[in-house]
Design an enzyme around this catalytic site. Structure first.
Site, PDB file in Angstrom:
ATOM      1  N   SER A 127       0.706  -0.998  -0.018  1.00  0.00           N
ATOM      2  CA  SER A 127      -0.042  -0.017   0.013  1.00  0.00           C
ATOM      3  C   SER A 127       0.662   1.036  -0.060  1.00  0.00           C
ATOM      4  CB  SER A 127      -0.678  -0.051   1.212  1.00  0.00           C
ATOM      5  OG  SER A 127      -1.587   1.087   1.456  1.00  0.00           O
ATOM      6  N   TYR A 152      -1.978  -0.744  10.847  1.00  0.00           N
ATOM      7  CA  TYR A 152      -2.338  -1.456   9.316  1.00  0.00           C
ATOM      8  C   TYR A 152      -1.264  -1.278   8.641  1.00  0.00           C
ATOM      9  CZ  TYR A 152      -3.767  -1.580   4.835  1.00  0.00           C
ATOM     10  OH  TYR A 152      -3.928  -2.080   3.363  1.00  0.00           O
ATOM     11  N   LYS A 156       2.136  -3.739   7.140  1.00  0.00           N
ATOM     12  CA  LYS A 156       2.448  -3.751   5.551  1.00  0.00           C
ATOM     13  C   LYS A 156       3.874  -3.478   5.713  1.00  0.00           C
ATOM     14  CE  LYS A 156      -1.488  -4.371   3.396  1.00  0.00           C
ATOM     15  NZ  LYS A 156      -2.015  -5.756   2.770  1.00  0.00           N
TER      16      LYS A 156
HETATM   17  P1  NAD Z   1     -11.110  -6.739   1.297  1.00  0.00           P
HETATM   18  O1  NAD Z   1     -11.343  -6.834   2.450  1.00  0.00           O
HETATM   19  O2  NAD Z   1     -12.356  -6.683   0.269  1.00  0.00           O
HETATM   20  O3  NAD Z   1     -10.329  -8.160   0.771  1.00  0.00           O
HETATM   21  C1  NAD Z   1      -9.527  -8.995   1.742  1.00  0.00           C
HETATM   22  C2  NAD Z   1     -10.088 -10.272   1.794  1.00  0.00           C
HETATM   23  O4  NAD Z   1      -9.106 -11.150   2.566  1.00  0.00           O
HETATM   24  C3  NAD Z   1     -11.361 -10.640   2.179  1.00  0.00           C
HETATM   25  O5  NAD Z   1     -12.226 -11.211   1.210  1.00  0.00           O
HETATM   26  C4  NAD Z   1     -11.365 -11.216   3.662  1.00  0.00           C
HETATM   27  O6  NAD Z   1     -12.346 -12.197   3.762  1.00  0.00           O
HETATM   28  C5  NAD Z   1     -10.161 -12.160   3.359  1.00  0.00           C
HETATM   29  N1  NAD Z   1      -9.395 -12.332   4.616  1.00  0.00           N
HETATM   30  C6  NAD Z   1      -8.877 -11.424   5.411  1.00  0.00           C
HETATM   31  N2  NAD Z   1      -8.476 -11.933   6.411  1.00  0.00           N
HETATM   32  C7  NAD Z   1      -8.057 -13.229   6.239  1.00  0.00           C
HETATM   33  C8  NAD Z   1      -7.411 -14.513   6.947  1.00  0.00           C
HETATM   34  N3  NAD Z   1      -6.739 -14.305   7.766  1.00  0.00           N
HETATM   35  N4  NAD Z   1      -7.487 -15.649   5.849  1.00  0.00           N
HETATM   36  C9  NAD Z   1      -8.235 -15.621   4.892  1.00  0.00           C
HETATM   37  N5  NAD Z   1      -8.927 -14.649   4.332  1.00  0.00           N
HETATM   38  C10 NAD Z   1      -8.529 -13.477   4.987  1.00  0.00           C
HETATM   39  O7  NAD Z   1     -10.062  -5.991   0.847  1.00  0.00           O
HETATM   40  P2  NAD Z   1      -9.355  -5.264  -0.690  1.00  0.00           P
HETATM   41  O8  NAD Z   1      -9.674  -3.857  -0.848  1.00  0.00           O
HETATM   42  O9  NAD Z   1      -9.713  -6.330  -1.646  1.00  0.00           O
HETATM   43  O10 NAD Z   1      -7.980  -5.390  -0.365  1.00  0.00           O
HETATM   44  C11 NAD Z   1      -6.789  -6.543  -0.682  1.00  0.00           C
HETATM   45  C12 NAD Z   1      -5.711  -6.245  -0.239  1.00  0.00           C
HETATM   46  O11 NAD Z   1      -5.312  -5.158  -0.707  1.00  0.00           O
HETATM   47  C13 NAD Z   1      -5.600  -6.047   1.329  1.00  0.00           C
HETATM   48  O12 NAD Z   1      -4.355  -6.919   1.771  1.00  0.00           O
HETATM   49  C14 NAD Z   1      -5.470  -4.693   1.563  1.00  0.00           C
HETATM   50  O13 NAD Z   1      -4.617  -4.152   2.738  1.00  0.00           O
HETATM   51  C15 NAD Z   1      -4.742  -4.194   0.197  1.00  0.00           C
HETATM   52  N6  NAD Z   1      -4.861  -2.925   0.054  1.00  0.00           N
HETATM   53  C16 NAD Z   1      -6.105  -2.223  -0.108  1.00  0.00           C
HETATM   54  C17 NAD Z   1      -6.220  -1.202  -0.513  1.00  0.00           C
HETATM   55  C18 NAD Z   1      -7.848  -0.546  -0.478  1.00  0.00           C
HETATM   56  O14 NAD Z   1      -7.855   0.698  -0.651  1.00  0.00           O
HETATM   57  N7  NAD Z   1      -8.806  -1.521  -0.940  1.00  0.00           N
HETATM   58  C19 NAD Z   1      -5.217  -0.171  -0.558  1.00  0.00           C
HETATM   59  C20 NAD Z   1      -3.885  -0.604  -0.573  1.00  0.00           C
HETATM   60  C21 NAD Z   1      -3.771  -2.029  -0.215  1.00  0.00           C
HETATM   61  C1  WQD Z   2      -9.554   9.808   0.583  1.00  0.00           C
HETATM   62  C2  WQD Z   2      -9.924  11.471   0.770  1.00  0.00           C
HETATM   63  C3  WQD Z   2     -10.204  11.979   3.149  1.00  0.00           C
HETATM   64  C4  WQD Z   2     -13.828   9.639   3.675  1.00  0.00           C
HETATM   65  C5  WQD Z   2      -6.983   4.738   2.919  1.00  0.00           C
HETATM   66  C6  WQD Z   2      -5.946   4.086   3.840  1.00  0.00           C
HETATM   67  C7  WQD Z   2      -5.015   3.766   2.805  1.00  0.00           C
HETATM   68  C8  WQD Z   2      -5.410   2.832   1.681  1.00  0.00           C
HETATM   69  C9  WQD Z   2      -6.535   3.428   0.877  1.00  0.00           C
HETATM   70  C10 WQD Z   2      -5.251   0.537   2.342  1.00  0.00           C
HETATM   71  C11 WQD Z   2      -8.922  11.859   2.208  1.00  0.00           C
HETATM   72  C12 WQD Z   2     -11.432  12.114   2.168  1.00  0.00           C
HETATM   73  C13 WQD Z   2     -12.667  10.323   3.239  1.00  0.00           C
HETATM   74  C14 WQD Z   2     -15.096  10.609   3.936  1.00  0.00           C
HETATM   75  C15 WQD Z   2     -13.743  12.438   3.301  1.00  0.00           C
HETATM   76  N1  WQD Z   2      -5.787   1.430   2.215  1.00  0.00           N
HETATM   77  N2  WQD Z   2     -12.541  11.793   3.031  1.00  0.00           N
HETATM   78  N3  WQD Z   2     -14.899  12.075   3.800  1.00  0.00           N
HETATM   79  O1  WQD Z   2      -7.223   7.984   3.504  1.00  0.00           O
HETATM   80  O2  WQD Z   2      -6.355   8.223   1.230  1.00  0.00           O
HETATM   81  O3  WQD Z   2      -6.485   5.833   2.222  1.00  0.00           O
HETATM   82  O4  WQD Z   2      -7.499   4.033   1.764  1.00  0.00           O
HETATM   83  O5  WQD Z   2      -3.947   0.291   2.140  1.00  0.00           O
HETATM   84  O6  WQD Z   2      -4.115   2.987   3.641  1.00  0.00           O
HETATM   85  O7  WQD Z   2      -5.386   5.190   4.665  1.00  0.00           O
HETATM   86  O8  WQD Z   2      -8.496   7.146   1.583  1.00  0.00           O
HETATM   87  O9  WQD Z   2     -10.980   7.057   0.831  1.00  0.00           O
HETATM   88  O10 WQD Z   2     -10.410   7.164   3.290  1.00  0.00           O
HETATM   89  O11 WQD Z   2      -9.691   9.163   1.940  1.00  0.00           O
HETATM   90  O12 WQD Z   2     -13.618  13.543   3.073  1.00  0.00           O
HETATM   91  O13 WQD Z   2     -15.974  10.289   4.737  1.00  0.00           O
HETATM   92  O14 WQD Z   2     -11.145  11.418   1.191  1.00  0.00           O
HETATM   93  O15 WQD Z   2      -9.751  12.930   4.077  1.00  0.00           O
HETATM   94  O16 WQD Z   2      -8.694  13.140   1.591  1.00  0.00           O
HETATM   95  P1  WQD Z   2      -7.192   7.535   2.234  1.00  0.00           P
HETATM   96  P2  WQD Z   2     -10.080   7.684   1.868  1.00  0.00           P
END
Ligand code: NAD
Ligand code: WQD
Length: 351
Positions: A127, A152, A156
């Site tokens: 991330s 979190y 990572k």
């Molecule tokens: P999500 O929660 O939709 O998907 C994660 C999946 O992993 C879920 O289906 C959950 O049931 C499963 N899971 C969690 N813990 C588990 C475990 N111990 N064993 C088996 N399954 C498990 O999230 P996502 O948005 O699809 O994110 C996927 C990956 O990408 C995550 O590692 C997340 O940290 C990373 N990521 C997401 C974002 C984002 O904004 N969505 C941004 C950066 C990184």
């Molecule tokens: C985006 C923008 C908020 C909600 C997060 C995690 C990051 C990554 C992605 C996993 C910001 C603003 C948000 C609301 C708002 N996840 N906002 N009102 O914070 O960039 O990243 O998700 O790895 O680790 O921190 O994403 O969608 O929460 O926010 O004004 O109700 O929207 O302040 O500027 P963020 P976000």
């Protein structure tokens, strides 16, 4: 002809389910392991409906070593894409142990089982949150210092460190199969598959901007709180690098192709930003949404959210050069596809 088999941990989730579609369409065999703690198995039925192909699903926790060992014995897995984990920043501050157990310990168990099965190709969901926040530079390149500011994000960073250490063993002259690892640092994934059949289905009140906006637009939530309008940005609201989830998962296919190419013959562990390189403010998102839906989106300005940066976007050059990947979809695509998913599935997969 079928390509090899990819194990997708967390494959029932938001990004994982989109990755399954892309993998099946590219001719890979897909095996999913997910404990369904933040997803529904319906997403995988829809993946199969969209692609007309089948995948193998195991409901299991990645911390369950014997379950994982059985899966590796049953399936001829060549590569793992590791999405499984918990991802809510606020919750991670309340439940740090749960986050370290799921994310760090879960990854350790997975790696142990991979070593035992001699499977050493891994694409990991990292991330942008791993970067040390900077107030002077908004564009993040892979070489910038790491330093997450919440449990979190730290989980990572820890996993990235573990993977770098593992890959370094190869350089010490080990005669074992070398590790081939891509760390993919996602910026802000939004959007949904163009069919409107799969998308993001958060439990409870969403933390992230896009799902919050869509739930306001369909009337499930009253109004959006815009966190801060006094940032040093053109309209005062926070700027992020939003990336369409389908572009994002295409980056994973490119990552598999890259770690299997001659460039990785001697193994390695490399990080790649997956972002567009462009930033949009919260009000840009609100405006794009209003334009697309023809609806007025009620919002109010609220105080800044703790831990938020004014601006954060990717330098995506390394992924362009080394993975041969660039994002193709624009903000209108992201908004249109998110909206289609929301309208077709007002209650998510429970609809
Ligand atoms: P999500 O929660 O939709 O998907 C994660 C999946 O992993 C879920 O289906 C959950 O049931 C499963 N899971 C969690 N813990 C588990 C475990 N111990 N064993 C088996 N399954 C498990 O999230 P996502 O948005 O699809 O994110 C996927 C990956 O990408 C995550 O590692 C997340 O940290 C990373 N990521 C997401 C974002 C984002 O904004 N969505 C941004 C950066 C990184
Ligand atoms: C985006 C923008 C908020 C909600 C997060 C995690 C990051 C990554 C992605 C996993 C910001 C603003 C948000 C609301 C708002 N996840 N906002 N009102 O914070 O960039 O990243 O998700 O790895 O680790 O921190 O994403 O969608 O929460 O926010 O004004 O109700 O929207 O302040 O500027 P963020 P976000």
């Amino acid at each position: 002809m079928d390509k090899h088999t990819v194990l997708v941990t967390g494959g029932a989730g938001f990004i994982g389910s989109h990755a399954c579609i892309e993998l099946l369409q590219a001719g890979y065999q897909v095996v999913v392991v997910d404990n369904l703690s933040n997803s529904k198995v319906e997403s995988l039925s829809r993946v199969q409906q969209i692609t007309g192909k089948t995948l193998q699903f195991y409901e299991a926790d990645i911390r369950d070593k014997s379950a994982l060992t059985e899966i590796f014995a049953e399936e001829s897995i060549n590569t793992v894409i590791h999405f499984a984990g918990l991802k809510a920043v606020g919750e991670s501050c309340q439940q740090p142990l749960n986050y370290y157990h799921n994310n760090v310990y879960g990854t350790l168990v997975l790696l142990d089982v991979m070593v035992a099965a001699n499977v050493k190709q891994l694409v990991f969901s990292s991330s942008a949150t791993v970067y040390e926040p900077s107030t002077t530079n908004a564009q993040y390149s892979e070489d910038l210092p790491l330093g997450a500011i919440n449990p979190y994000g730290r989980s990572k960073v820890m996993i990235e460190d573990i993977l770098r250490d593992l890959s370094a063993v190869d350089k010490l002259g080990s005669t074992n199969t070398p590790w081939k690892i891509a760390l993919l640092r996602y910026f802000n994934p939004i959007g949904a598959h163009e069919s409107g059949l799969i998308g993001e289905d958060p439990n409870g009140i969403p933390n992230n901007l896009m799902p919050y906006v869509t739930q306001v637009a369909i009337g499930k939530l009253k109004q959006l709180s815009v966190f801060g309008n006094d940032y040093p940005t053109p309209d005062g609201t926070g700027i992020r690098d939003y990336i369409h989830v389908v572009d994002l998962v295409k980056g994973h296919i490119k990552a598999i192709e890259t770690i299997e190419s001659a460039a990785f013959n001697n193994g390695g562990c490399h990080a790649y930003n997956l972002g567009t390189g462009k930033g949009y403010s919260v009000l840009d998102i609100v405006n794009a949404f209003e334009k697309m839906t023809g609806k007025t989106l009620p919002y109010q300005f609220s105080p800044r959210r703790a831990g938020d940066l004014a601006e954060c976007f990717a330098n995506p050059e390394r992924a362009a050069k080394e993975l041969n990947w660039t994002a193709e979809k624009n903000l209108d695509d992201m908004v249109a596809d998110t909206w289609k998913w929301q309208v077709q599935n007002p209650q998510g997969y429970a609809s």
